[in-house]
Write a protein that holds these residues in place. Structure first.
Motif, PDB file in Angstrom:
ATOM      1  N   ALA A   1       0.740  -1.121   0.007  1.00  0.00           N
ATOM      2  CA  ALA A   1       0.077  -0.048  -0.060  1.00  0.00           C
ATOM      3  C   ALA A   1       1.011   1.278   0.097  1.00  0.00           C
ATOM      4  O   ALA A   1       1.957   1.016   0.469  1.00  0.00           O
ATOM      5  CB  ALA A   1      -0.805   0.004   1.374  1.00  0.00           C
TER       6      ALA A   1
ATOM      7  N   TYR B   1       0.849   5.839  -0.097  1.00  0.00           N
ATOM      8  CA  TYR B   1      -0.053   6.921   0.223  1.00  0.00           C
ATOM      9  C   TYR B   1       0.906   8.231  -0.133  1.00  0.00           C
ATOM     10  O   TYR B   1       2.070   8.201   0.433  1.00  0.00           O
ATOM     11  CB  TYR B   1      -0.972   7.301   1.325  1.00  0.00           C
TER      12      TYR B   1
ATOM     13  N   SER C   1      -3.924  -3.189   3.324  1.00  0.00           N
ATOM     14  CA  SER C   1      -4.143  -2.848   1.812  1.00  0.00           C
ATOM     15  C   SER C   1      -4.073  -1.572   1.436  1.00  0.00           C
ATOM     16  O   SER C   1      -4.445  -1.034   0.309  1.00  0.00           O
ATOM     17  CB  SER C   1      -5.185  -3.642   1.257  1.00  0.00           C
ATOM     18  N   GLU C   2      -4.265  -0.700   2.533  1.00  0.00           N
ATOM     19  CA  GLU C   2      -4.462   0.765   2.653  1.00  0.00           C
ATOM     20  C   GLU C   2      -3.653   1.699   3.773  1.00  0.00           C
ATOM     21  O   GLU C   2      -3.899   1.104   4.696  1.00  0.00           O
ATOM     22  CB  GLU C   2      -5.858   1.172   2.362  1.00  0.00           C
TER      23      GLU C   2
ATOM     24  N   TYR D   1      -2.960   5.597   4.975  1.00  0.00           N
ATOM     25  CA  TYR D   1      -3.765   7.052   5.058  1.00  0.00           C
ATOM     26  C   TYR D   1      -3.023   7.860   6.039  1.00  0.00           C
ATOM     27  O   TYR D   1      -2.167   7.524   6.858  1.00  0.00           O
ATOM     28  CB  TYR D   1      -5.043   7.117   5.131  1.00  0.00           C
TER      29      TYR D   1
ATOM     30  N   PHE E   1      -2.800   3.195   9.421  1.00  0.00           N
ATOM     31  CA  PHE E   1      -3.621   2.045   8.963  1.00  0.00           C
ATOM     32  C   PHE E   1      -4.597   1.652   9.963  1.00  0.00           C
ATOM     33  O   PHE E   1      -4.320   2.275  11.072  1.00  0.00           O
ATOM     34  CB  PHE E   1      -2.917   0.934   8.440  1.00  0.00           C
TER      35      PHE E   1
END
Length: 131
Positions: free
Chosen positions: A39, A41, A94-95, A97, A103
């Motif tokens: 992942a 950002y 999986s993400e 931020y 997370f």
């Protein structure tokens, strides 16, 4: 030999040396640990501090390799780069931020390391950051 031939030979040798030097620069793929970016950002602010956050899976806790991976990742002056490492056999986010928590909290126990390079270029590497 003519001066022209000597200059051509020197130019060819220098060009070959530059190409070899460029190709032989170590990269992320040269590290042990099977690093895989899961992942990522990056904020859209191109005029202020750029924030990069990564979740990366590894196959073992190779601490020096993790730190070397962090050094090879992009960093912008006055920006921050954070990399969270997870074993590839455990659950991982999986993400990611921005903010104080990057997370979901349920993945914190699976983070094996955190690499951070802050706005002043100071590097921090912490093993098991949530224990």
């Amino acid at each position: 030999m003519k001066l022209k031939h000597i200059l051509i030979l020197i130019s060819v040798v220098l060009i070959a040396w530059f190409i070899y030097d460029t190709i032989s620069i170590p990269g992320v793929d040269d590290l042990k640990g099977d690093f895989k970016e899961e992942a990522f950002y990056r904020n859209e602010n191109n005029t202020g501090p750029i924030i990069r956050i990564y979740a990366v899976s590894v196959n073992d806790t190779l601490w020096q390799e993790m730190q070397a991976y962090g050094e090879l990742m992009p960093h912008t002056k006055y920006g921050t780069t954070k990399i969270y490492y997870f074993l590839n056999t455990k659950p991982l986010p999986s993400e990611v931020y921005p903010g104080t928590e990057n997370f979901e909290a349920r993945f914190q126990e699976f983070a094996v390391a955190k690499y951070e390079k802050d706005a002043m270029g100071q590097v921090s590497f912490v093993r098991y950051p949530y224990r």
